[in-house]
Scaffold this active site. Structure first.
Site, PDB file in Angstrom:
ATOM      1  N   CYS A   2       0.898  -1.031  -0.185  1.00  0.00           N
ATOM      2  CA  CYS A   2       0.106  -0.065   0.241  1.00  0.00           C
ATOM      3  C   CYS A   2       0.794   1.175   0.164  1.00  0.00           C
ATOM      4  O   CYS A   2       1.867   1.135   0.760  1.00  0.00           O
ATOM      5  CB  CYS A   2      -1.013   0.140   1.353  1.00  0.00           C
ATOM      6  SG  CYS A   2      -1.935  -1.204   1.463  1.00  0.00           S
ATOM      7  N   ARG A  27       3.866  -0.285  -4.961  1.00  0.00           N
ATOM      8  CA  ARG A  27       3.739  -0.898  -3.421  1.00  0.00           C
ATOM      9  C   ARG A  27       2.278  -1.658  -3.403  1.00  0.00           C
ATOM     10  O   ARG A  27       2.280  -2.422  -2.399  1.00  0.00           O
ATOM     11  CB  ARG A  27       3.522   0.323  -2.434  1.00  0.00           C
ATOM     12  CG  ARG A  27       4.980   1.146  -2.376  1.00  0.00           C
ATOM     13  CD  ARG A  27       4.658   2.516  -1.492  1.00  0.00           C
ATOM     14  NE  ARG A  27       4.474   1.932  -0.312  1.00  0.00           N
ATOM     15  CZ  ARG A  27       5.594   1.718   0.613  1.00  0.00           C
ATOM     16  NH1 ARG A  27       6.893   2.231   0.195  1.00  0.00           N
ATOM     17  NH2 ARG A  27       5.743   1.398   1.815  1.00  0.00           N
ATOM     18  N   TRP A  74      -2.615  -2.847  -1.634  1.00  0.00           N
ATOM     19  CA  TRP A  74      -2.051  -4.118  -1.549  1.00  0.00           C
ATOM     20  C   TRP A  74      -2.911  -4.992  -0.478  1.00  0.00           C
ATOM     21  O   TRP A  74      -2.679  -4.657   0.775  1.00  0.00           O
ATOM     22  CB  TRP A  74      -0.580  -4.384  -1.278  1.00  0.00           C
ATOM     23  CG  TRP A  74       0.114  -5.813  -1.602  1.00  0.00           C
ATOM     24  CD1 TRP A  74       0.188  -6.256  -2.763  1.00  0.00           C
ATOM     25  CD2 TRP A  74       0.107  -6.988  -0.883  1.00  0.00           C
ATOM     26  NE1 TRP A  74       0.834  -7.658  -2.639  1.00  0.00           N
ATOM     27  CE2 TRP A  74       0.499  -8.157  -1.286  1.00  0.00           C
ATOM     28  CE3 TRP A  74      -0.126  -6.954   0.571  1.00  0.00           C
ATOM     29  CZ2 TRP A  74       0.808  -9.229  -0.673  1.00  0.00           C
ATOM     30  CZ3 TRP A  74       0.141  -8.194   1.303  1.00  0.00           C
ATOM     31  CH2 TRP A  74       0.633  -9.139   0.644  1.00  0.00           C
ATOM     32  N   ASN A 100      -1.544   2.405   5.471  1.00  0.00           N
ATOM     33  CA  ASN A 100      -0.640   1.429   5.054  1.00  0.00           C
ATOM     34  C   ASN A 100      -0.071   0.681   6.585  1.00  0.00           C
ATOM     35  O   ASN A 100       0.636   1.398   7.228  1.00  0.00           O
ATOM     36  CB  ASN A 100       0.520   1.847   4.266  1.00  0.00           C
ATOM     37  CG  ASN A 100       1.704   1.027   4.046  1.00  0.00           C
ATOM     38  OD1 ASN A 100       1.483  -0.157   4.122  1.00  0.00           O
ATOM     39  ND2 ASN A 100       2.810   1.550   4.150  1.00  0.00           N
ATOM     40  N   GLY A 101      -0.571  -0.838   6.244  1.00  0.00           N
ATOM     41  CA  GLY A 101      -0.138  -1.370   7.581  1.00  0.00           C
ATOM     42  C   GLY A 101      -1.089  -2.435   8.084  1.00  0.00           C
ATOM     43  O   GLY A 101      -1.796  -2.646   7.190  1.00  0.00           O
ATOM     44  N   GLU A 484      18.421 -17.076  -6.826  1.00  0.00           N
ATOM     45  CA  GLU A 484      17.846 -15.746  -7.322  1.00  0.00           C
ATOM     46  C   GLU A 484      17.609 -15.715  -8.659  1.00  0.00           C
ATOM     47  O   GLU A 484      16.489 -15.284  -9.055  1.00  0.00           O
ATOM     48  CB  GLU A 484      19.082 -14.613  -6.921  1.00  0.00           C
ATOM     49  CG  GLU A 484      18.901 -13.373  -7.357  1.00  0.00           C
ATOM     50  CD  GLU A 484      17.572 -12.542  -6.945  1.00  0.00           C
ATOM     51  OE1 GLU A 484      16.890 -12.908  -5.777  1.00  0.00           O
ATOM     52  OE2 GLU A 484      17.317 -11.606  -7.336  1.00  0.00           O
ATOM     53  N   LYS A 488      13.750 -14.682  -9.692  1.00  0.00           N
ATOM     54  CA  LYS A 488      13.373 -13.743 -10.581  1.00  0.00           C
ATOM     55  C   LYS A 488      12.498 -14.356 -11.627  1.00  0.00           C
ATOM     56  O   LYS A 488      11.432 -13.913 -12.148  1.00  0.00           O
ATOM     57  CB  LYS A 488      14.616 -13.243 -11.523  1.00  0.00           C
ATOM     58  CG  LYS A 488      15.628 -12.245 -10.689  1.00  0.00           C
ATOM     59  CD  LYS A 488      15.091 -11.046 -10.576  1.00  0.00           C
ATOM     60  CE  LYS A 488      14.198 -10.654  -9.268  1.00  0.00           C
ATOM     61  NZ  LYS A 488      14.935 -10.400  -7.933  1.00  0.00           N
ATOM     62  N   GLU A 491       9.027 -14.781 -10.287  1.00  0.00           N
ATOM     63  CA  GLU A 491       8.174 -13.685  -9.718  1.00  0.00           C
ATOM     64  C   GLU A 491       7.485 -12.631 -11.038  1.00  0.00           C
ATOM     65  O   GLU A 491       6.602 -12.350 -10.840  1.00  0.00           O
ATOM     66  CB  GLU A 491       8.716 -12.862  -8.836  1.00  0.00           C
ATOM     67  CG  GLU A 491      10.106 -12.064  -8.909  1.00  0.00           C
ATOM     68  CD  GLU A 491      10.441 -11.297  -7.896  1.00  0.00           C
ATOM     69  OE1 GLU A 491      11.718 -11.076  -7.882  1.00  0.00           O
ATOM     70  OE2 GLU A 491       9.737 -10.815  -6.851  1.00  0.00           O
ATOM     71  N   HIS A 507      19.781 -35.528  -4.599  1.00  0.00           N
ATOM     72  CA  HIS A 507      18.981 -36.088  -3.326  1.00  0.00           C
ATOM     73  C   HIS A 507      17.514 -35.694  -3.609  1.00  0.00           C
ATOM     74  O   HIS A 507      16.954 -35.535  -2.382  1.00  0.00           O
ATOM     75  CB  HIS A 507      19.541 -35.166  -2.314  1.00  0.00           C
ATOM     76  CG  HIS A 507      21.149 -35.591  -1.808  1.00  0.00           C
ATOM     77  ND1 HIS A 507      21.553 -36.933  -1.369  1.00  0.00           N
ATOM     78  CD2 HIS A 507      22.098 -35.048  -2.253  1.00  0.00           C
ATOM     79  CE1 HIS A 507      22.840 -36.754  -1.295  1.00  0.00           C
ATOM     80  NE2 HIS A 507      23.267 -35.537  -1.939  1.00  0.00           N
ATOM     81  N   LYS A 608       6.395  -4.086  -4.013  1.00  0.00           N
ATOM     82  CA  LYS A 608       7.735  -3.965  -3.544  1.00  0.00           C
ATOM     83  C   LYS A 608       8.153  -3.949  -2.052  1.00  0.00           C
ATOM     84  O   LYS A 608       9.292  -4.647  -2.105  1.00  0.00           O
ATOM     85  CB  LYS A 608       7.930  -2.466  -4.406  1.00  0.00           C
ATOM     86  CG  LYS A 608       9.492  -2.009  -4.309  1.00  0.00           C
ATOM     87  CD  LYS A 608      10.050  -2.819  -5.308  1.00  0.00           C
ATOM     88  CE  LYS A 608      11.526  -2.620  -5.239  1.00  0.00           C
ATOM     89  NZ  LYS A 608      12.319  -3.451  -5.967  1.00  0.00           N
TER      90      LYS A 608
HETATM   91  C1  AGP Z   1      12.773  -9.086  -5.018  1.00  0.00           C
HETATM   92  O1  AGP Z   1      12.755  -9.517  -6.329  1.00  0.00           O
HETATM   93  C2  AGP Z   1      11.555  -9.321  -4.206  1.00  0.00           C
HETATM   94  N1  AGP Z   1      10.403  -8.583  -4.684  1.00  0.00           N
HETATM   95  C3  AGP Z   1      11.462  -9.538  -2.760  1.00  0.00           C
HETATM   96  O2  AGP Z   1      11.802 -10.736  -2.566  1.00  0.00           O
HETATM   97  C4  AGP Z   1      12.089  -8.416  -1.885  1.00  0.00           C
HETATM   98  O3  AGP Z   1      13.955  -8.794  -2.378  1.00  0.00           O
HETATM   99  C5  AGP Z   1      12.066  -8.592  -0.546  1.00  0.00           C
HETATM  100  O4  AGP Z   1      10.720  -8.344  -0.239  1.00  0.00           O
HETATM  101  C6  AGP Z   1      13.067  -7.926   0.527  1.00  0.00           C
HETATM  102  O5  AGP Z   1      12.795  -6.559   0.323  1.00  0.00           O
HETATM  103  P1  AGP Z   1      13.774  -5.676   1.072  1.00  0.00           P
HETATM  104  O6  AGP Z   1      14.984  -5.716   0.280  1.00  0.00           O
HETATM  105  O7  AGP Z   1      13.131  -4.129   0.699  1.00  0.00           O
HETATM  106  O8  AGP Z   1      13.736  -5.618   2.284  1.00  0.00           O
END
Ligand code: AGP
Length: 613
Positions: A2, A27, A74, A100-101, A484, A488, A491, A507, A608
């Site tokens: 949010c 956000r 969100w 937001n929260g 990672e 990527k 997501e 394994h 984000k």
């Molecule tokens: C990254 O591509 C993600 N969207 C997510 O995993 C992000 O890295 C995670 O939420 C941590 O966020 P921050 O680095 O702002 O703490």
């Protein structure tokens, strides 16, 4: 999670609110809404879906006024729907709130308010706030401020709030506890926003509110108090961020722009932290070489992509400093009752500096007497303000929800820190440090080289994007790279992807391999036996007819007959190869997502900045 904005001044509020929300849409994008005072009273417009839907509605039903608040959502409590969209109102329609929260005790508050006759229409936690204020007013609060203080003392959880009150059309209120909120101070006008980029085109003078503070904003100024009504003086900070840095600059998406920014971001970090005579500079860092000399344990805490950076940091720190290093996810660390002594240094890694679980972990560690160091991208963020020392990644605003430049900047930060700490402890010599720094300085050009090959990476993505799943394998420094790369891919392209330590494949995950499964193998050359082990793993995939996509060192012919496709990257030192290899994986995911037609900058269900647990 949010975004909220607010405006009071002499200009039309709605276009400014919409411009601010456009910069905050990363956000959350389940719904959007605004409230403003026009000549007739308090008007609310809200819409499920993207901000553009609200924009269309406002074209047909314009709202005028010089005071207003706005929200992009969100969803946490209650599905994305018009009813659950913010702003939320009290029973009388006089109080409008954006939030937001999460108000954690909303169920008990709601039950108590309903027992008093309050009517709720949404499933959200937020709706209790306007009703609590309304209740405090009818219980005899002497002023709106007092009613707001009473309400907020009853709410438990996290909030950044923007609040309008119909009887006071010359002002609005903001409050903060645990969620980010910045006040923008202008000439004859004031703003609030969840972060600086949303208001930087209007003003660079900001106040960072602290937890438990309320701001009253009028065209003439900002008054901040605590929840007992006592005035709190704040310094106005001038931020250096430029408005252009939150624009796409001709790229089709923010993510593509941010992928391309990586060489510049890393070069700037190197320029800031490496002196002409090749020593590491730590301006205003806050932890001395003597401190590092005595340090014997480090705990790295982070989430998501930043967690992968932490995994890399562990390997590098252990290697170059010989300190015992552990990593954990913020969401696990805070609930597992870890055995941590006050001598442990807690390193928190976060792009936003607002991730709820990372922040809670740092606060917990501080309460045990530990020192905290954060590797963070956002000046003024909560993490920065609660940490004892900060290494700024200086990557500039990262708008694409999928983290790219912030990640490589975090890896670079670990590189520089590990060399600095290794030297402070005498674990590496001046000469070793100079060689390491020289190799680190070669990284931005190596990334350029990968970026220049993006068309061949796009061709590979076009070929393999179709299947339901893919596997990413790497070892040692590139095990986090595999994780990672898989993150990527899932997501932004929504293709299931799994990252695995290549040696672990036998394994379990080897059972997944058949002629349809793309297996991305990170097998750049290393100085030790890891490279040969990786070749053996690739052969195991080949024997089961997996579709091998190799990330290999330029000139290496070992994969010519093994791999279906190869992305060549320039030779780099093993320790720093993840900074280059991951860029190839970012592009692979990017073009796969493009081929699958997803919304790359705003992937479904994500936000984000994860400011709730
Ligand atoms: C990254 O591509 C993600 N969207 C997510 O995993 C992000 O890295 C995670 O939420 C941590 O966020 P921050 O680095 O702002 O703490």
């Amino acid at each position: 999670m949010c975004g909220i904005v607010g405006y009071v001044g002499s200009r039309e509020a709605v276009p400014l609110l919409m411009a601010g929300l456009t910069n905050l849409e990363y956000r959350g994008y389940d719904s959007a809404g605004i409230a403003a005072f026009d000549g007739t009273g308090l008007i609310v417009q809200k819409c499920v879906g993207r901000l553009s839907a609200l924009g269309e509605r406002l074209k047909n039903e314009p709202v005028e006024g010089r005071v207003g608040i706005g929200h992009t959502r969100w969803a946490t409590h209650g599905e994305p729907s018009e009813i659950n969209s913010h702003p939320h109102l009290d029973c009388t329609g006089r109080i409008a709130v954006v939030h937001n929260g999460i108000i954690e005790n909303y169920q008990e508050l709601r039950a108590a308010l309903e027992a008093k006759g309050h009517q709720f229409i949404s499933q959200t936690d937020t709706e209790v706030i306007p009703h609590l204020i309304e209740a405090a007013l009818s219980d005899g609060a002497k002023s709106f401020e007092e009613a707001l203080q009473t309400a907020l003392k009853l709410a438990r959880g996290a909030y950044a709030l923007g609040i309008l009150f119909k009887d006071q059309p010359d002002r609005f209120y903001a409050a903060r506890h645990g969620s980010p909120l910045v006040v923008g101070v202008g000439k004859g006008e004031q703003f609030i926003a969840s972060d600086v980029p949303a208001i930087v085109s209007q003003t660079r003078d900001v106040i960072y509110l602290n937890d438990g503070e309320i701001a009253t904003l009028t065209p003439d100024g900002v008054r901040v108090t605590n929840l007992d009504g006592q005035e709190v003086k704040h310094e106005i900070v001038t931020v250096t961020l430029r408005a252009e840095s939150v624009e796409r600059a001709g790229f089709e998406t923010f993510m593509l722009k941010e992928i391309h920014e990586q060489p510049r971001v890393l070069r700037n970090l190197l320029d800031k932290h490496v002196s002409p005579d090749s020593s590491v500079l730590m301006p205003g860092f806050g932890l001395s070489p003597q401190y590092f000399k005595k340090l014997n344990r480090v705990m790295i805490v982070s989430c998501g992509t930043a967690y992968h950076a932490g995994m890399y940091g562990k390997l590098l720190l252990e290697n170059l400093t010989r300190i015992a290093v552990e990593t954990d996810l913020g969401s696990e660390f805070r609930y597992r009752d870890p055995k941590i002594d006050p001598g442990t240094l807690i390193v928190a890694v976060s792009q936003s500096g607002e991730t709820a679980d990372t922040l809670a972990s740092v606060r917990m560690a501080k309460s045990w007497g530990c020192k905290t160091l954060s590797i963070c991208n956002v000046p003024g963020s909560t993490l920065v303000r609660v940490s004892d020392a900060v290494f700024f990644t200086d990557a500039g605003p990262e708008i694409g929800v999928a983290s790219t430049k912030a990640y490589t900047a975090q890896l670079m930060a670990f590189g520089l820190l590990a060399i600095h700490i290794g030297l402070s402890r005498g674990e590496i010599s001046e000469k070793d440090a100079q060689t390491l720094l020289r190799d680190l300085q070669a990284i931005p050009d190596a990334i350029h080289y990968v970026l220049r090959r993006k068309d061949s990476i796009r061709a590979i993505a076009d070929k393999h994007h179709d299947g339901p799943s893919s596997l990413y394998l790497g070892r040692r420094f590139n095990y986090p790279t595999a994780l990672e790369g898989a993150l990527k891919n899932k997501e932004i392209s929504y293709q299931h992807a799994e990252g695995y330590a290549a040696g672990e494949m036998k394994h379990g995950p080897i059972a997944l391999i058949n002629e349809y499964l793309p297996v991305v193998c990170i097998c750049t050359k290393t100085r030790d036996e890891v490279y040969e082990k990786m070749i053996s793993n690739v052969k195991e995939v080949e024997a089961r007819h997996g579709k091998i996509i190799a990330i290999a060192t330029d000139g290496d012919t070992a994969f010519d007959r093994l791999a279906e496709d190869i992305v060549f990257v320039p030779p780099t030192r093993d320790e720093f190869s993840p900074l280059v290899n991951v860029v190839a994986l970012q592009l692979l995911a990017y073009y796969a997502a493009q081929a699958r037609g997803t919304d790359i900058d705003k992937p479904r269900n994500l936000a984000k900045s994860v400011t709730v647990e």
